[in-house]
Scaffold this motif. Structure first.
Motif, short mmCIF file in Angstrom:
data_model
loop_
_atom_site.label_atom_id
_atom_site.label_comp_id
_atom_site.label_asym_id
_atom_site.label_seq_id
_atom_site.Cartn_x
_atom_site.Cartn_y
_atom_site.Cartn_z
N GLU A 36 0.74 -9.71 -1.38
CA GLU A 36 -0.30 -8.67 -1.43
C GLU A 36 -1.63 -9.38 -1.68
OE1 GLU A 36 -0.85 -5.18 -1.03
OE2 GLU A 36 -2.84 -5.93 -1.58
N SER A 37 -2.62 -9.06 -0.83
CA SER A 37 -3.91 -9.75 -0.96
C SER A 37 -4.70 -9.28 -2.17
CB SER A 37 -4.73 -9.58 0.32
OG SER A 37 -4.82 -8.22 0.64
N GLU A 84 6.40 -2.28 10.25
CA GLU A 84 5.89 -0.91 10.40
C GLU A 84 5.29 -0.78 11.80
OE1 GLU A 84 5.89 1.98 9.44
OE2 GLU A 84 6.85 1.89 7.49
N LYS A 85 5.26 0.46 12.29
CA LYS A 85 4.60 0.71 13.56
C LYS A 85 3.10 0.71 13.32
CE LYS A 85 2.93 4.15 12.56
NZ LYS A 85 2.15 4.66 11.41
N TRP A 100 6.43 11.92 6.29
CA TRP A 100 7.00 10.65 6.74
C TRP A 100 8.48 10.83 7.07
CZ3 TRP A 100 4.67 7.44 2.14
CH2 TRP A 100 3.31 7.23 2.40
N HIS A 150 -0.63 -7.03 12.14
CA HIS A 150 0.80 -7.01 12.50
C HIS A 150 1.17 -8.14 13.47
CE1 HIS A 150 1.52 -2.52 11.29
NE2 HIS A 150 1.00 -3.25 10.32
N HIS A 174 -2.89 -2.41 10.73
CA HIS A 174 -2.43 -2.68 12.09
C HIS A 174 -2.90 -4.01 12.66
CE1 HIS A 174 -2.11 1.98 12.72
NE2 HIS A 174 -1.32 1.52 11.78
N CYS A 189 4.04 -4.37 6.15
CA CYS A 189 3.48 -3.06 5.79
C CYS A 189 1.97 -3.17 5.59
CB CYS A 189 4.13 -2.55 4.50
SG CYS A 189 5.90 -2.37 4.57
N GLY A 210 0.83 -1.21 0.00
CA GLY A 210 0.00 0.00 0.00
C GLY A 210 0.86 1.25 0.00
N ALA A 211 0.31 2.32 0.63
CA ALA A 211 0.94 3.65 0.55
C ALA A 211 2.41 3.65 0.99
CB ALA A 211 0.14 4.62 1.42
N ILE A 212 2.74 2.93 2.08
CA ILE A 212 4.08 3.06 2.64
C ILE A 212 5.10 2.14 1.98
CG2 ILE A 212 3.96 1.31 4.50
CD1 ILE A 212 5.41 4.88 4.76
N GLN A 232 11.16 5.65 11.96
CA GLN A 232 12.19 6.26 11.10
C GLN A 232 12.55 7.68 11.51
OE1 GLN A 232 9.05 5.83 10.13
NE2 GLN A 232 8.36 7.65 9.04
N HIS A 248 4.76 8.54 16.38
CA HIS A 248 6.14 8.95 16.11
C HIS A 248 6.56 10.09 17.05
CE1 HIS A 248 6.87 6.55 12.53
NE2 HIS A 248 5.74 6.96 11.99
N TRP A 250 -9.79 -0.36 6.59
CA TRP A 250 -9.34 -0.65 7.96
C TRP A 250 -9.12 0.58 8.83
CZ3 TRP A 250 -4.34 0.88 9.57
CH2 TRP A 250 -3.49 1.34 8.55
N ARG A 251 -8.95 1.77 8.22
CA ARG A 251 -8.66 2.95 9.05
C ARG A 251 -9.94 3.47 9.70
NH1 ARG A 251 -5.67 4.83 4.24
NH2 ARG A 251 -3.51 4.16 4.48
N LYS A 298 -3.06 -5.86 -8.15
CA LYS A 298 -1.99 -4.92 -7.76
C LYS A 298 -0.70 -5.68 -7.45
CE LYS A 298 -2.28 -2.73 -3.66
NZ LYS A 298 -2.56 -1.71 -2.65
N1 LIG Z 1 6.38 4.86 9.26
C1 LIG Z 1 5.52 5.73 8.73
O1 LIG Z 1 5.73 6.95 8.74
C2 LIG Z 1 4.28 5.21 8.10
C3 LIG Z 1 3.57 5.98 7.17
C4 LIG Z 1 2.40 5.43 6.59
C5 LIG Z 1 1.98 4.16 6.99
N2 LIG Z 1 2.69 3.48 7.93
C6 LIG Z 1 2.26 2.15 8.41
O2 LIG Z 1 2.32 1.22 7.34
C7 LIG Z 1 1.31 0.25 7.48
C8 LIG Z 1 0.48 0.22 6.20
O3 LIG Z 1 -0.08 1.50 6.01
P1 LIG Z 1 -0.51 1.99 4.55
O4 LIG Z 1 -0.89 3.42 4.71
O5 LIG Z 1 0.54 1.60 3.55
O6 LIG Z 1 -1.82 1.10 4.35
P2 LIG Z 1 -2.57 0.76 2.98
O7 LIG Z 1 -3.97 0.45 3.33
O8 LIG Z 1 -2.28 1.82 1.96
O9 LIG Z 1 -1.82 -0.56 2.49
C9 LIG Z 1 -1.98 -1.81 3.11
C10 LIG Z 1 -1.74 -2.88 2.05
O10 LIG Z 1 -1.77 -4.16 2.69
C11 LIG Z 1 -2.51 -5.05 1.83
N3 LIG Z 1 -3.02 -6.16 2.63
C12 LIG Z 1 -4.08 -6.15 3.49
N4 LIG Z 1 -4.24 -7.37 4.04
C13 LIG Z 1 -3.25 -8.15 3.54
C14 LIG Z 1 -2.87 -9.50 3.73
N5 LIG Z 1 -3.53 -10.33 4.56
N6 LIG Z 1 -1.79 -10.00 3.04
C15 LIG Z 1 -1.11 -9.19 2.20
N7 LIG Z 1 -1.43 -7.89 1.96
C16 LIG Z 1 -2.48 -7.38 2.64
C17 LIG Z 1 -3.62 -4.16 1.26
O11 LIG Z 1 -4.18 -4.72 0.10
C18 LIG Z 1 -2.84 -2.89 0.97
O12 LIG Z 1 -2.22 -2.93 -0.30
C19 LIG Z 1 0.54 0.65 8.73
O13 LIG Z 1 1.07 -0.04 9.82
C20 LIG Z 1 0.80 2.12 8.89
O14 LIG Z 1 0.71 2.58 10.23
C21 LIG Z 1 3.82 3.96 8.48
#
Ligand SMILES: NC(=O)c1ccc[n+]([C@@H]2O[C@H](COP(=O)([O-])OP(=O)(O)OC[C@H]3O[C@@H](n4cnc5c(N)ncnc54)[C@H](O)[C@@H]3O)[C@@H](O)[C@H]2O)c1
Length: 340
Positions: free
Chosen positions: A35-36, A94-95, A287, A77, A74, A71, A12-14, A123, A184, A166-167, A40
């Motif tokens: 990736e589920s 990831e946290k 970030w 994790h 939550h 990643c 996903g995003a991170i 980070q 953080h 999930w959020r 993608k």
């Molecule tokens: N360190 C940072 O600054 C920072 C910044 C953003 C996000 N994060 C953390 O990163 C994590 C993900 O956040 P995000 O914003 O990328 O979320 P997101 O929703 O954008 O991405 C999550 C991804 O996980 C996939 N997924 C869900 N269930 C799954 C499974 N069972 N198996 C495989 N893939 C699966 C989803 O399809 C999605 O692509 C969170 O823990 C968030 O707190 C950290």
């Protein structure tokens, strides 16, 4: 040690920050993506030229994989960290590592029996300004700490929550502002001061109260173990993502972080000590630029005994304890003690 093969779960995003971090770390290689979302995941695995799995448990059976980056949302994790450690892998998560301290203690049991290392992505500890604050405090340049204040004002609109499965829900995110964004800031505050002993705070949803069941705003007092007190304010209801403002008041002056620059201010001088560069690539400014550092330090520790400059489960537990205590304090309208 030979090349370390890494699998990343959750694209996903991170995840791009992790892909970039791995690309800049010598001796590690992104070997698999889990990736589920099949469409993608398969497309990204082609882009990264790596194996693709839809189910992380199948990936964990792959003996070639040495380390796993987590990643995902939550609520996944804890189970993914425990399963990966039990399968003999190193884990960089990831946290937050879990939804609450109870989950952290379950992870601790698994980590105690595992031979792999567990690193957590805080980070912002690697920002030049954070490193400079730690150094200034070690050197005693402003004398004993009397207080610390932090203000985090970011922007997360309704779509950030409604577009995500999930959020904004306790069962899947565990909270919002505190456990996701401000963790953080709380981690930095407790790290700079050397621990938090008690907190009293108010945590609530305001602008987004019709959309999320979790919180978008918080204010709190913290009592640090060094006797100083902290003032904390955070919200994701601002109109833009402002850089974190943080100030440490010492008996001989201030350390002030503003506009990503760290100043030391005393009666006679105002000195610029450090500056955080904006991150490269797809990473969002808020970030920070620390993922590469956090990832390379983690693998330095995996490769070499004694190189321990990465955030561990104990660090994650300390930040989680402050987050949990703030949720509890807000519910009970009372000070909550944090056990050492
Ligand atoms: N360190 C940072 O600054 C920072 C910044 C953003 C996000 N994060 C953390 O990163 C994590 C993900 O956040 P995000 O914003 O990328 O979320 P997101 O929703 O954008 O991405 C999550 C991804 O996980 C996939 N997924 C869900 N269930 C799954 C499974 N069972 N198996 C495989 N893939 C699966 C989803 O399809 C999605 O692509 C969170 O823990 C968030 O707190 C950290």
């Amino acid at each position: 040690m030979d090349r370390l093969n890494v699998a990343l779960i959750g694209a996903g995003a991170i995840h791009t920050c992790h892909v970039e971090g791995l690309r800049h770390t010598p001796g590690v290689h992104l070997t698999a993506l889990v990736e589920s979302d099949r469409e993608k995941g398969a497309a990204l695995a082609r882009r990264y030229d790596c194996r693709y799995y839809v189910d992380y448990r199948e990936m964990l059976r792959d003996k070639d994989i040495d380390a796993v980056h987590i990643c995902t949302p939550h609520y996944l994790h804890r189970e993914m960290i425990i399963a990966s450690l039990t399968a003999g892998k190193h884990v960089f998560s990831e946290k937050p590592v879990g939804l609450n301290l109870l989950e952290v203690s379950l992870i601790r049991q698994a980590a105690a029996e595992a031979k792999g290392r567990l690193g957590v992505c805080f980070q912002n500890r690697h920002n030049p300004t954070s490193q400079a604050i730690r150094q200034q405090l070690r050197e005693g340049s402003i004398g004993d700490m009397r207080g610390m204040k932090a203000s985090l004002t970011w922007s997360r609109g309704g779509a950030y929550y409604t577009d995500s499965g999930w959020r904004g829900r306790f069962a899947t995110e565990g909270g919002s502002l505190l456990i996701n964004q401000a963790i953080h800031t709380l981690d930095l505050m407790q790290w700079f001061a050397g621990g938090v002993s008690r907190v009293k705070g108010v945590v609530d949803s305001t602008l987004l109260s019709d959309i999320i069941e979790t919180e978008d705003s918080a204010m709190a007092m913290l009592r640090f173990t060094n006797g100083a007190h902290g003032v904390f304010h955070a919200t994701t209801c601002y109109s833009t993502d402002s850089p974190l403002q943080l100030e440490i008041h010492g008996e001989r002056g201030l350390l002030r972080l503003e506009e990503s620059r760290l100043w030391r201010i005393t009666e006679n001088e105002r000195t610029l000590l450090a500056c955080d560069a904006p991150p490269e690539g797809d990473a969002k400014c808020y970030w920070g630029d620390g993922h590469q550092q956090a990832i390379s330090q983690f693998y330095a520790a995996v490769r070499e005994e004694g190189k321990d400059d990465y955030a561990t489960l104990d660090d994650a537990a300390r930040a989680q304890a402050v987050v949990d205590a703030l949720y509890r304090s807000s519910q009970m309208r009372q000070w909550v003690d944090i056990l050492p």
